[in-house]
Write a protein that holds these residues in place. Structure first.
Motif, PDB file in Angstrom:
ATOM      1  N   ILE A 105       0.833  -1.207   0.000  1.00 15.24           N
ATOM      2  CA  ILE A 105       0.000   0.000   0.000  1.00 15.24           C
ATOM      3  C   ILE A 105       0.868   1.258   0.000  1.00 15.24           C
ATOM      4  CG2 ILE A 105      -1.637   1.325   1.415  1.00 15.24           C
ATOM      5  CD1 ILE A 105      -2.837  -1.485   2.220  1.00 15.24           C
ATOM      6  N   LEU A 106       2.024   1.199   0.684  1.00 14.42           N
ATOM      7  CA  LEU A 106       2.906   2.369   0.799  1.00 14.42           C
ATOM      8  C   LEU A 106       4.092   2.309  -0.160  1.00 14.42           C
ATOM      9  CD1 LEU A 106       2.874   2.607   4.704  1.00 14.42           C
ATOM     10  CD2 LEU A 106       1.511   3.938   3.073  1.00 14.42           C
ATOM     11  N   LYS A 107       4.000   1.485  -1.190  1.00 10.43           N
ATOM     12  CA  LYS A 107       5.138   1.244  -2.092  1.00 10.43           C
ATOM     13  C   LYS A 107       5.641   2.485  -2.831  1.00 10.43           C
ATOM     14  CE  LYS A 107       2.515  -0.493  -6.117  1.00 10.43           C
ATOM     15  NZ  LYS A 107       1.626   0.617  -6.083  1.00 10.43           N
ATOM     16  N   ASP A 108       4.803   3.485  -2.986  1.00 11.31           N
ATOM     17  CA  ASP A 108       5.205   4.679  -3.724  1.00 11.31           C
ATOM     18  C   ASP A 108       5.909   5.732  -2.857  1.00 11.31           C
ATOM     19  OD1 ASP A 108       4.194   3.606  -6.088  1.00 11.31           O
ATOM     20  OD2 ASP A 108       2.186   4.407  -5.698  1.00 11.31           O
ATOM     21  N   ARG A 109       6.013   5.469  -1.573  1.00  9.32           N
ATOM     22  CA  ARG A 109       6.688   6.404  -0.665  1.00  9.32           C
ATOM     23  C   ARG A 109       8.160   6.005  -0.527  1.00  9.32           C
ATOM     24  NH1 ARG A 109       2.958   9.212   3.024  1.00  9.32           N
ATOM     25  NH2 ARG A 109       4.849   9.649   4.207  1.00  9.32           N
ATOM     26  N   ASN A 110       9.036   6.992  -0.368  1.00  7.54           N
ATOM     27  CA  ASN A 110      10.452   6.659  -0.200  1.00  7.54           C
ATOM     28  C   ASN A 110      10.908   6.767   1.255  1.00  7.54           C
ATOM     29  OD1 ASN A 110      10.518   9.392   0.141  1.00  7.54           O
ATOM     30  ND2 ASN A 110      11.834   9.829  -1.617  1.00  7.54           N
ATOM     31  N   ASP A 111       9.960   6.964   2.177  1.00  8.69           N
ATOM     32  CA  ASP A 111      10.306   7.051   3.595  1.00  8.69           C
ATOM     33  C   ASP A 111       9.809   5.837   4.374  1.00  8.69           C
ATOM     34  OD1 ASP A 111       7.605   7.635   3.385  1.00  8.69           O
ATOM     35  OD2 ASP A 111       7.660   9.322   4.799  1.00  8.69           O
ATOM     36  N   VAL A 112       9.703   4.697   3.684  1.00  9.68           N
ATOM     37  CA  VAL A 112       9.187   3.466   4.297  1.00  9.68           C
ATOM     38  C   VAL A 112      10.260   2.377   4.280  1.00  9.68           C
ATOM     39  CG1 VAL A 112       7.404   1.678   4.151  1.00  9.68           C
ATOM     40  CG2 VAL A 112       6.846   4.027   3.533  1.00  9.68           C
ATOM     41  N   LEU A 113      10.414   1.706   5.414  1.00  7.05           N
ATOM     42  CA  LEU A 113      11.295   0.543   5.530  1.00  7.05           C
ATOM     43  C   LEU A 113      10.381  -0.680   5.620  1.00  7.05           C
ATOM     44  CD1 LEU A 113      14.245  -0.546   6.057  1.00  7.05           C
ATOM     45  CD2 LEU A 113      13.649  -0.445   8.490  1.00  7.05           C
ATOM     46  N   ASN A 114      10.447  -1.555   4.621  1.00  5.45           N
ATOM     47  CA  ASN A 114       9.609  -2.750   4.586  1.00  5.45           C
ATOM     48  C   ASN A 114      10.405  -3.955   5.057  1.00  5.45           C
ATOM     49  OD1 ASN A 114       7.274  -1.484   3.474  1.00  5.45           O
ATOM     50  ND2 ASN A 114       8.306  -1.430   1.505  1.00  5.45           N
ATOM     51  N   VAL A 115       9.884  -4.616   6.100  1.00  3.09           N
ATOM     52  CA  VAL A 115      10.590  -5.727   6.735  1.00  3.09           C
ATOM     53  C   VAL A 115       9.727  -6.983   6.660  1.00  3.09           C
ATOM     54  CG1 VAL A 115      11.655  -6.532   8.886  1.00  3.09           C
ATOM     55  CG2 VAL A 115      11.663  -4.084   8.339  1.00  3.09           C
TER      56      VAL A 115
END
Length: 196
Positions: free
Chosen positions: A109-119
């Motif tokens: 859902i937040l894939k277009d943001r560059n301030d997200v760390l996906n773990v």
């Protein structure tokens, strides 16, 4: 760039929820897991109990049942409505404040943001079985079934709504084995990566 938002996807029994909660505490940011359910219920008009059972997990019957469930005149199923409400809430939360979000396809859902760390947190089978047996007070055989059922439902939901493969390393910034690294080290790695 520092990451304001941390999403944590996890295998059942890997301790991903616990790790996420500890990371949020240590970073002094908000933790969202089941607390999202009431907001989804308000937006969708569905009962919180229904959301609890369906917002992250697919129906128990599998992917074909998931694709063929009843739909309204617009072609949307109740699952679609829940997912859309969940998506809007997660987008709002990411705008509102730094936070840790557990599951619910937040990485996609937040894939277009560059301030997200996906773990993605996974673990070795023996440790996951022991953890589930201990937490839920069930036999090892029951723990294995619970793990298989929950992960299958998470995978079906994720694959259906994201058109990606749940657990595939390329979907995440970090993939951590909590059995090999331990919870403390997982937390430290996530916090270090969120600040870089």
């Amino acid at each position: 760039m520092a990451k304001r938002i941390i999403t944590i996807s996890r295998e059942f029994g890997s301790g991903g929820r616990f790790i996420g909660e500890e990371v949020a505490k240590k970073l002094g940011i908000v933790y969202y897991d089941k607390s999202i359910i009431n907001e989804i219920a308000e937006k969708s008009g569905l009962a919180p109990e229904y959301i609890q059972e369906n917002a992250e997990l697919s129906p128990k019957k599998g992917v074909f049942a998931y694709a063929l469930v009843g739909r309204d005149i617009t072609g949307r199923s109740v699952g679609d409505m829940v997912y859309e409400a969940q998506r809007k809430i997660i987008l709002d939360l990411a705008e509102r404040e730094p936070c840790v979000i557990i599951g619910r396809n937040a990485d996609y859902i937040l894939k277009d943001r560059n301030d997200v760390l996906n773990v993605f947190i996974h673990g070795d089978m023996p440790e996951k079985i022991q953890r589930i047996s201990r937490l839920y007070r069930v036999s090892e055989q029951k723990a294995v079934k619970m793990m298989a059922d929950t992960d299958k439902r998470r995978m079906t939901n994720y694959n259906f709504y994201t058109e990606q493969k749940w657990g595939r390393t390329s979907n995440y910034t970090l993939c951590l084995n909590s059995s090999q690294l331990g919870y403390d080290r997982c937390e430290k790695i996530i916090m270090e990566c969120s600040n870089s």
